[in-house]
Design a protein around this motif. Structure first.
Motif, PDB file in Angstrom:
ATOM      1  N   GLN A 337      17.857 -36.792  43.925  1.00  0.00           N
ATOM      2  CA  GLN A 337      18.116 -37.943  44.779  1.00  0.00           C
ATOM      3  C   GLN A 337      19.515 -38.492  44.530  1.00  0.00           C
ATOM      4  O   GLN A 337      20.248 -38.838  45.468  1.00  0.00           O
ATOM      5  N   GLN A 338      19.902 -38.548  43.283  1.00  0.00           N
ATOM      6  CA  GLN A 338      21.205 -39.079  42.894  1.00  0.00           C
ATOM      7  C   GLN A 338      22.356 -38.199  43.379  1.00  0.00           C
ATOM      8  O   GLN A 338      23.365 -38.700  43.905  1.00  0.00           O
ATOM      9  N   HIS A 339      22.222 -36.887  43.226  1.00  0.00           N
ATOM     10  CA  HIS A 339      23.321 -35.976  43.552  1.00  0.00           C
ATOM     11  C   HIS A 339      23.404 -35.635  45.035  1.00  0.00           C
ATOM     12  O   HIS A 339      24.513 -35.479  45.579  1.00  0.00           O
ATOM     13  N   LEU A 340      22.264 -35.485  45.695  1.00  0.00           N
ATOM     14  CA  LEU A 340      22.258 -35.024  47.081  1.00  0.00           C
ATOM     15  C   LEU A 340      21.975 -36.130  48.086  1.00  0.00           C
ATOM     16  O   LEU A 340      22.162 -35.927  49.286  1.00  0.00           O
ATOM     17  N   GLY A 341      21.517 -37.284  47.612  1.00  0.00           N
ATOM     18  CA  GLY A 341      21.250 -38.400  48.504  1.00  0.00           C
ATOM     19  C   GLY A 341      20.144 -38.130  49.501  1.00  0.00           C
ATOM     20  O   GLY A 341      20.236 -38.527  50.664  1.00  0.00           O
ATOM     21  N   VAL A 342      19.080 -37.453  49.060  1.00  0.00           N
ATOM     22  CA  VAL A 342      17.987 -37.088  49.967  1.00  0.00           C
ATOM     23  C   VAL A 342      16.668 -37.628  49.429  1.00  0.00           C
ATOM     24  O   VAL A 342      16.550 -38.007  48.265  1.00  0.00           O
ATOM     25  N   SER A 343      15.670 -37.656  50.308  1.00  0.00           N
ATOM     26  CA  SER A 343      14.331 -38.043  49.893  1.00  0.00           C
ATOM     27  C   SER A 343      13.712 -36.928  49.053  1.00  0.00           C
ATOM     28  O   SER A 343      13.890 -35.746  49.354  1.00  0.00           O
ATOM     29  N   VAL A 344      12.989 -37.321  48.025  1.00  0.00           N
ATOM     30  CA  VAL A 344      12.351 -36.367  47.123  1.00  0.00           C
ATOM     31  C   VAL A 344      10.870 -36.704  47.012  1.00  0.00           C
ATOM     32  O   VAL A 344      10.500 -37.868  46.840  1.00  0.00           O
ATOM     33  N   VAL A 345      10.044 -35.684  47.124  1.00  0.00           N
ATOM     34  CA  VAL A 345       8.597 -35.837  46.992  1.00  0.00           C
ATOM     35  C   VAL A 345       8.129 -34.901  45.882  1.00  0.00           C
ATOM     36  O   VAL A 345       8.607 -33.764  45.770  1.00  0.00           O
ATOM     37  N   VAL A 346       7.212 -35.383  45.055  1.00  0.00           N
ATOM     38  CA  VAL A 346       6.634 -34.564  43.994  1.00  0.00           C
ATOM     39  C   VAL A 346       5.203 -34.224  44.391  1.00  0.00           C
ATOM     40  O   VAL A 346       4.390 -35.116  44.651  1.00  0.00           O
ATOM     41  N   CYS A 347       4.900 -32.933  44.460  1.00  0.00           N
ATOM     42  CA  CYS A 347       3.553 -32.500  44.825  1.00  0.00           C
ATOM     43  C   CYS A 347       3.376 -31.054  44.383  1.00  0.00           C
ATOM     44  O   CYS A 347       4.136 -30.175  44.808  1.00  0.00           O
ATOM     45  N   GLY A 348       2.388 -30.821  43.533  1.00  0.00           N
ATOM     46  CA  GLY A 348       2.182 -29.462  43.074  1.00  0.00           C
ATOM     47  C   GLY A 348       0.793 -29.252  42.518  1.00  0.00           C
ATOM     48  O   GLY A 348       0.038 -30.196  42.278  1.00  0.00           O
ATOM     49  N   PRO A 349       0.435 -27.993  42.283  1.00  0.00           N
ATOM     50  CA  PRO A 349      -0.917 -27.660  41.815  1.00  0.00           C
ATOM     51  C   PRO A 349      -1.092 -27.902  40.324  1.00  0.00           C
ATOM     52  O   PRO A 349      -0.138 -27.846  39.551  1.00  0.00           O
ATOM     53  N   GLY A 350      -2.334 -28.158  39.932  1.00  0.00           N
ATOM     54  CA  GLY A 350      -2.630 -28.368  38.532  1.00  0.00           C
ATOM     55  C   GLY A 350      -2.458 -29.817  38.123  1.00  0.00           C
ATOM     56  O   GLY A 350      -2.033 -30.665  38.906  1.00  0.00           O
ATOM     57  N   SER A 351      -2.797 -30.093  36.874  1.00  0.00           N
ATOM     58  CA  SER A 351      -2.728 -31.451  36.348  1.00  0.00           C
ATOM     59  C   SER A 351      -1.937 -31.473  35.054  1.00  0.00           C
ATOM     60  O   SER A 351      -2.067 -30.576  34.215  1.00  0.00           O
ATOM     61  N   MET A 352      -1.141 -32.530  34.872  1.00  0.00           N
ATOM     62  CA  MET A 352      -0.409 -32.677  33.616  1.00  0.00           C
ATOM     63  C   MET A 352      -1.353 -32.964  32.449  1.00  0.00           C
ATOM     64  O   MET A 352      -0.962 -32.882  31.284  1.00  0.00           O
ATOM     65  N   ASP A 353      -2.614 -33.262  32.759  1.00  0.00           N
ATOM     66  CA  ASP A 353      -3.598 -33.408  31.687  1.00  0.00           C
ATOM     67  C   ASP A 353      -3.748 -32.105  30.904  1.00  0.00           C
ATOM     68  O   ASP A 353      -4.156 -32.110  29.742  1.00  0.00           O
ATOM     69  N   GLN A 354      -3.446 -30.968  31.566  1.00  0.00           N
ATOM     70  CA  GLN A 354      -3.528 -29.672  30.894  1.00  0.00           C
ATOM     71  C   GLN A 354      -2.174 -29.229  30.328  1.00  0.00           C
ATOM     72  O   GLN A 354      -2.110 -28.301  29.521  1.00  0.00           O
ATOM     73  N   GLY A 355      -1.089 -29.853  30.762  1.00  0.00           N
ATOM     74  CA  GLY A 355       0.232 -29.443  30.331  1.00  0.00           C
ATOM     75  C   GLY A 355       0.495 -29.732  28.864  1.00  0.00           C
ATOM     76  O   GLY A 355      -0.034 -30.698  28.293  1.00  0.00           O
TER      77      GLY A 355
END
Length: 383
Positions: A337-355
């Motif tokens: 977001q800082q470098h490119l000035g674009v909208s960013v969305v976080v969405c992916g499979p799995g859970s950080m509970d397992q990370g």
């Protein structure tokens, strides 16, 4: 090899622990893309044992989306795994291996999507960005982002596939990691009152960190979208002393600040610097060599994307996600977001509970949901 599950098996087999680099994995991905006729380039580190990769499918120009993932993983040292951490195994619909959830599951799905997109008539570009050294403070992606910004890359948005159980996340806290080095005066422990114990200095400074945390928890800005809705301060490492009968003259305390968007981590650091300076001046009256030095080790910005933005609406439609949320862990999103000035969305499979745990896993159904989301995304790029 275009199936996401076969790709995941190969990706897990590369032991890309941050300390060891990722160059073998990245070269393998580049060759795989090249065989499909996909142009890509590597941005290697100075050491040459790690690199970023950036690839594009479809026409050159503005618009489109960047599928972003990091390829490094945390160590397995000291963890009790029931199977080889770098050999993918499926049991009861769960894929076990270091990095399955964080975040090679998404990387596999993203590579599959890009390989499939090369055969389609895209009217806007689809980009793939793979980075290194995310796990040690979002370090590796920075030179790639600087390069892309100079090249004038202007995507519509960036999709970062960190594990959110396929929910859409629009924000996370920023982070500042710092080290306080306390220098005292050594003497024999039998004469302890005549020396300046650096461990005691660090303990006093730690008390200031805890006091500031309590104040922030009670009076600080709150963002109820987070599990912990306020800025947090945390001490994680304390090292000092060599023998019990020696008053130590050196001690190191590592701490961090994770700030909500409405507050600045630097302002918290400045308050702690003021406390350290006051403590040091008081001690110098008796011990002229007393010193407390604070060095910033790493910092990255938080992510704050408007929940009502078109990009968030698109991500929700593609993923089938309900109301957007914010995640407790950090990502490279704020830097994009800082470098490119674009909208960013976080969405992916799995859970950080397992990370980051022994027997890390990702569920097959989570992978399938991600594959379907990215397939729908590719369809939106077709003329």
């Amino acid at each position: 090899m275009s199936n996401a599950f076969a790709l995941l098996e190969k990706l897990i087999a590369f032991p890309t622990v941050s300390r060891d680099g990722n160059i073998d994995l990245i070269r393998w991905v580049q060759e795989l893309l090249s065989q499909a006729g996909i142009r890509s380039r590597l941005l290697p580190s100075e050491s040459g044992d790690r690199a970023n990769l950036f690839a594009t499918v479809g026409p050159e120009g503005p618009g489109g989306v960047v599928l972003s993932g990091h390829t490094d993983v945390v160590p397995v040292d000291g963890q009790s795994w029931t199977s080889d951490a770098f050999c993918l195994q499926e049991r009861d619909g769960l894929f076990y291996g270091r990095g399955t959830a964080d975040m090679k599951g998404f990387v596999a799905c993203a590579i599959e999507a890009v390989l499939g997109a090369v055969r389609k008539p895209l009217h806007i570009p689809l980009h793939l960005a793979l980075s290194y050294d995310e796990e040690i403070g979002c370090v590796g992606v920075r030179p790639m982002l600087e390069d892309l910004a100079k090249a004038g890359l202007k995507p519509d948005w960036v999709l970062i596939g960190e594990p959110t159980s396929m929910s859409v996340a629009t924000g996370h806290k920023g982070k500042l990691a710092a080290r306080a080095t306390c220098c005292g005066h050594t003497v024999h422990s039998a004469l302890a009152p005549t020396g300046l114990n650096a461990l005691h200095m660090a303990a006093d400074f730690l008390s200031e960190i805890r006091a500031l945390q309590e104040e922030t928890q009670e009076k600080g800005v709150r963002d109820q979208a987070f599990d912990i809705p306020y800025t947090t301060l945390h001490a994680g490492i304390l090292k000092g002393g060599t023998a019990l009968n020696i008053v130590p003259d050196s001690c190191v305390l590592d701490f961090e600040i994770r700030n909500v968007a409405e507050e600045d981590a630097q302002s918290f650091l400045e308050q702690l610097l003021e406390k350290a300076t006051h403590q040091e001046r008081r001690l110098k009256e008796r011990f002229p060599d007393a010193r407390i030095r604070i060095d910033v080790l790493n910092t990255y910005p938080g992510l704050e994307t408007r929940a009502d933005s078109p990009q968030v609406s698109k991500a929700r439609a593609l993923s089938g996600s309900n109301a957007p949320l914010k995640v407790a862990f950090g990502t490279e999103g704020g830097l994009f977001q800082q470098h490119l000035g674009v909208s960013v969305v976080v969405c992916g499979p799995g859970s950080m509970d397992q990370g980051h745990k022994a027997d890390e896993f990702i569920a097959r159904d989570q992978m399938e949901r991600c594959r379907q989301m990215l397939a729908r995304l590719v369809e939106t790029h077709i003329e």
